[in-house]
Design an enzyme around this catalytic site. Structure first.
Site, short mmCIF file in Angstrom:
data_model
loop_
_atom_site.label_atom_id
_atom_site.label_comp_id
_atom_site.label_asym_id
_atom_site.label_seq_id
_atom_site.Cartn_x
_atom_site.Cartn_y
_atom_site.Cartn_z
N LYS A 73 -14.27 1.40 16.39
CA LYS A 73 -12.90 1.55 16.90
C LYS A 73 -12.26 2.73 16.17
O LYS A 73 -11.92 2.63 14.99
CB LYS A 73 -12.06 0.29 16.66
CG LYS A 73 -10.73 0.38 17.42
CD LYS A 73 -9.64 -0.48 16.85
CE LYS A 73 -8.89 0.16 15.73
NZ LYS A 73 -8.21 1.43 16.03
N GLU A 89 0.52 7.35 -1.95
CA GLU A 89 -0.29 8.26 -1.13
C GLU A 89 0.61 8.86 -0.04
O GLU A 89 0.98 8.18 0.92
CB GLU A 89 -1.47 7.51 -0.49
CG GLU A 89 -2.44 8.49 0.15
CD GLU A 89 -3.65 7.82 0.80
OE1 GLU A 89 -3.52 6.69 1.31
OE2 GLU A 89 -4.72 8.47 0.83
P1 NAD Z 1 -4.73 3.13 8.66
O1 NAD Z 1 -5.18 2.20 7.59
O2 NAD Z 1 -3.34 3.03 9.15
O3 NAD Z 1 -5.65 2.99 9.96
C1 NAD Z 1 -7.05 3.13 9.88
C2 NAD Z 1 -7.66 2.41 11.06
O4 NAD Z 1 -7.38 1.02 10.94
C3 NAD Z 1 -7.14 2.83 12.42
O5 NAD Z 1 -8.21 2.83 13.34
C4 NAD Z 1 -6.16 1.71 12.77
O6 NAD Z 1 -6.00 1.51 14.16
C5 NAD Z 1 -6.86 0.53 12.14
N1 NAD Z 1 -5.99 -0.61 11.83
C6 NAD Z 1 -4.66 -0.62 11.56
N2 NAD Z 1 -4.24 -1.88 11.33
C7 NAD Z 1 -5.33 -2.68 11.46
C8 NAD Z 1 -5.53 -4.08 11.34
N3 NAD Z 1 -4.54 -4.91 11.04
N4 NAD Z 1 -6.77 -4.56 11.53
C9 NAD Z 1 -7.80 -3.73 11.82
N5 NAD Z 1 -7.66 -2.41 11.96
C10 NAD Z 1 -6.44 -1.87 11.77
O7 NAD Z 1 -5.08 4.60 8.12
P2 NAD Z 1 -4.78 5.98 8.82
O8 NAD Z 1 -3.32 6.23 8.68
O9 NAD Z 1 -5.42 6.05 10.16
O10 NAD Z 1 -5.62 7.00 7.90
C11 NAD Z 1 -5.17 7.44 6.71
C12 NAD Z 1 -5.72 6.61 5.56
O11 NAD Z 1 -7.15 6.63 5.57
C13 NAD Z 1 -5.32 7.15 4.22
O12 NAD Z 1 -4.97 6.07 3.38
C14 NAD Z 1 -6.60 7.82 3.72
O13 NAD Z 1 -6.70 7.96 2.33
C15 NAD Z 1 -7.63 6.91 4.27
N6 NAD Z 1 -8.94 7.58 4.31
C16 NAD Z 1 -9.88 7.25 3.39
C17 NAD Z 1 -11.12 7.88 3.40
C18 NAD Z 1 -12.18 7.52 2.41
O14 NAD Z 1 -13.29 7.95 2.58
N7 NAD Z 1 -11.88 6.72 1.39
C19 NAD Z 1 -11.39 8.85 4.36
C20 NAD Z 1 -10.40 9.19 5.29
C21 NAD Z 1 -9.17 8.54 5.25
#
Ligand code: NAD
Length: 504
Positions: free
Chosen positions: A179, A392
């Protein structure tokens, strides 16, 4: 082959694009101008069920294929991705706003290289040597696929994140339902189409375009999903872990970051200044490993702040499709407002040296107010426990703080809940060895900050999660190890039976 026609539906299930029968309409928006790139529909729980069923049906054949056969398809996939590099770069830039030079030089070639790497790694599953460890038995290990993987990816590098999730999972013989973030699903759908074109059997790779709370939570909790692999924020990662724990699933969590950038007083100042600018602004700072907190030893502090401010002011904001554009907009207007909120609140307790809201024209005449732009922003004078140092922000914002002793610099570098990445800038071998040993992060660079390679692991310490992406380490995480033990004595009464039968 056209990978970019999305009108057949935003779900890719069992080797075909499909339209969700009950899915809510959703517009994928170009953050550079607010225009709709593609109208899609969001997956429902029923679509997730269909995708998981397709992945489950494909599992016996795919997990039973030889590593060589799986490797062949991945090699073909690498070739197809390279052939369609321009399409991938264009669509990635349209849905994220990232500069075309970043999509072209980093996202797409990185994905091709990862694919080629996993084509090779698929043939290199490793384990302990078979042997007679008890004297009465021959033992060996089988490294087996886990089953259907449920993966959830963020929006910052949609293509690379899809690749990091899909490739090790399928190289090891699993099948997957991915997803992507609902705001950036398009290159994940293209990647799935390319998998089919490369000969990966239907149902091995499925993509559901849906919201986190609905499709995401349904996928993680699904009884036929054996492992959950998530990349995203720490807050959502905790929720994912809760749901996965309730159904006893293996989890792989790649979470947020707040990377320190530690400059010792013997560092090459020009290298550190250029490094900080590039590492804080890559992908508009929407990079989990981006440099966010620069700790600079007192003798270099003023020159470092002046150098970064000067280069920040020369960064060219503008149309992401213009190859001269250094920085595009943030991924969405909502996210831009969130980043701007951090900066505006910081004005009351710190100094915003340069940056802030983007008004006026870009280098190419682009009206910046029409897109989700934010200027590169440099902040000084913030306390270590303040929001801009601890939280962050995930935008083009760098906070610079001074330090005196090496101990202090390293202590401050470790003083956030995160531990994804860090860098140390010094010409002294002992200082650099100490920094790499003492900084608690999954990656520590010396005299650079950002580069990644397919052969080496990427993943966090502390609240940045656990589990590794890329490299042989990630392949191992998508397998389970079975111990197989053969009796070698060919006797009815084994020696160890004394524990039951005594001396009878
Ligand atoms: P997010 O946590 O808001 O969303 C990530 C994904 O989770 C999306 O697909 C979203 O639809 C899904 N999601 C949201 N709520 C959910 C739930 N309750 N249950 C299941 N899935 C859910 O993050 P974002 O804003 O899309 O991305 C930015 C974040 O990702 C930052 O914190 C960044 O540091 C992190 N990130 C980490 C890495 C790594 O390798 N550690 C790499 C890229 C991004």
């Amino acid at each position: 082959m056209d990978l970019t026609s999305f009108n057949d539906g935003a779900q890719y299930i069992a080797g075909r694009p499909t339209r969700s029968p009950g899915g809510e309409p959703f517009a994928v928006v170009n953050p550079a101008n607010g225009a709709t790139v593609q109208q899609v529909e969001l997956a429902t729980a029923a679509d997730v069920d269909t995708a998981v069923a397709a992945a489950r049906a494909a599992l016996p054949e795919w997990s039973g294929a030889t590593p060589g056969a799986r490797s062949d398809t991945l090699n073909r996939l690498a070739g197809l991705l390279a052939e369609h590099a321009e399409d991938f770069a264009r669509v990635e830039t349209a849905q994220t706003g990232k500069p075309i030079k970043l999509s072209t030089e980093f996202d797409v070639p990185g994905t091709v290289d990862n694919t080629a790497f996993f084509a090779g790694a698929a043939r290199n599953l490793e384990g302990k040597a078979a042997g007679e460890y008890s004297g009465d038995h021959t033992s060996y290990v089988r490294r087996e696929a886990i089953g259907v993987i449920g993966s959830i990816a963020p929006w910052n590098y949609p293509l690379q994140m899809a690749a990091w999730k899909i490739l090790p999972a399928i190289a090891a013989g699993n099948t997957i339902v991915l997803k992507p973030a609902e705001i950036t699903p398009l290159t994940s759908l293209m990647f799935a189409r390319a998998c089919t074109a490369a000969g990966i059997p239907d149902g091995v790779v499925n993509v559901v375009t849906g919201a986190g709370r609905t499709a995401g939570e349904h996928l993680i909790g699904h009884p036929d999903v054996a492992m959950v692999s998530f990349t995203g924020s720490t807050a959502v990662g905790k929720r994912v872990a809760e749901i996965a724990t309730a159904t006893v699933k293996r989890t792989h969590l790649e979470l947020g970051g707040k990377a320190p950038f530690v400059v010792f007083d013997d560092a090459d100042l020009e290298a550190a200044v250029h490094g900080a600018v590039a590492a804080s602004l890559i992908n508009s700072g929407q990079d989990c490993t981006a440099a966010t907190r620069a700790y600079v030893q007192r003798p270099l502090y003023d020159a470092f702040v002046a150098g970064v401010a000067d280069l920040y002011e020369g960064i060219r904001l503008g149309d992401p499709l213009d190859p001269r554009t250094d920085m595009g907009p943030l991924v969405s207007f909502t996210h831009r407002d969130r980043v701007a909120g951090f900066v505006e609140r910081a004005r009351s307790y710190a100094t915003v040296v340069t940056g802030g809201a983007a008004t006026g024209k870009g280098h190419d005449g682009t009206d910046l107010a029409l897109g989700a732009y934010h200027r590169p922003t440099l902040i000084t004078g913030a306390a270590q426990d303040s929001e801009v140092v601890q939280g962050e922000i995930f935008g083009p914002v760098l906070v610079v703080l001074p330090f005196d002793s090496d101990e202090e610099g390293l202590r401050l570098a470790n003083d956030t809940p995160y531990g994804l990445a860090a860098s140390a800038w010094t010409r002294d071998i002992h200082r650099s060895l100490r920094a790499t040993r003492e900084i608690a992060a999954g990656c520590v660079w010396v005299n650079d900050h950002i580069p990644i390679i397919s052969e080496m692991p990427h993943g966090g310490y502390k609240a940045s999660g656990y589990g590794k992406d890329m490299s042989q380490y990630s392949l191992d995480e998508y397998t389970q190890v079975k111990h197989v033990m053969f009796d070698t004595t060919a006797t009815a009464r084994k020696d160890w039976h004394r524990t039951i039968f005594g001396d009878r």
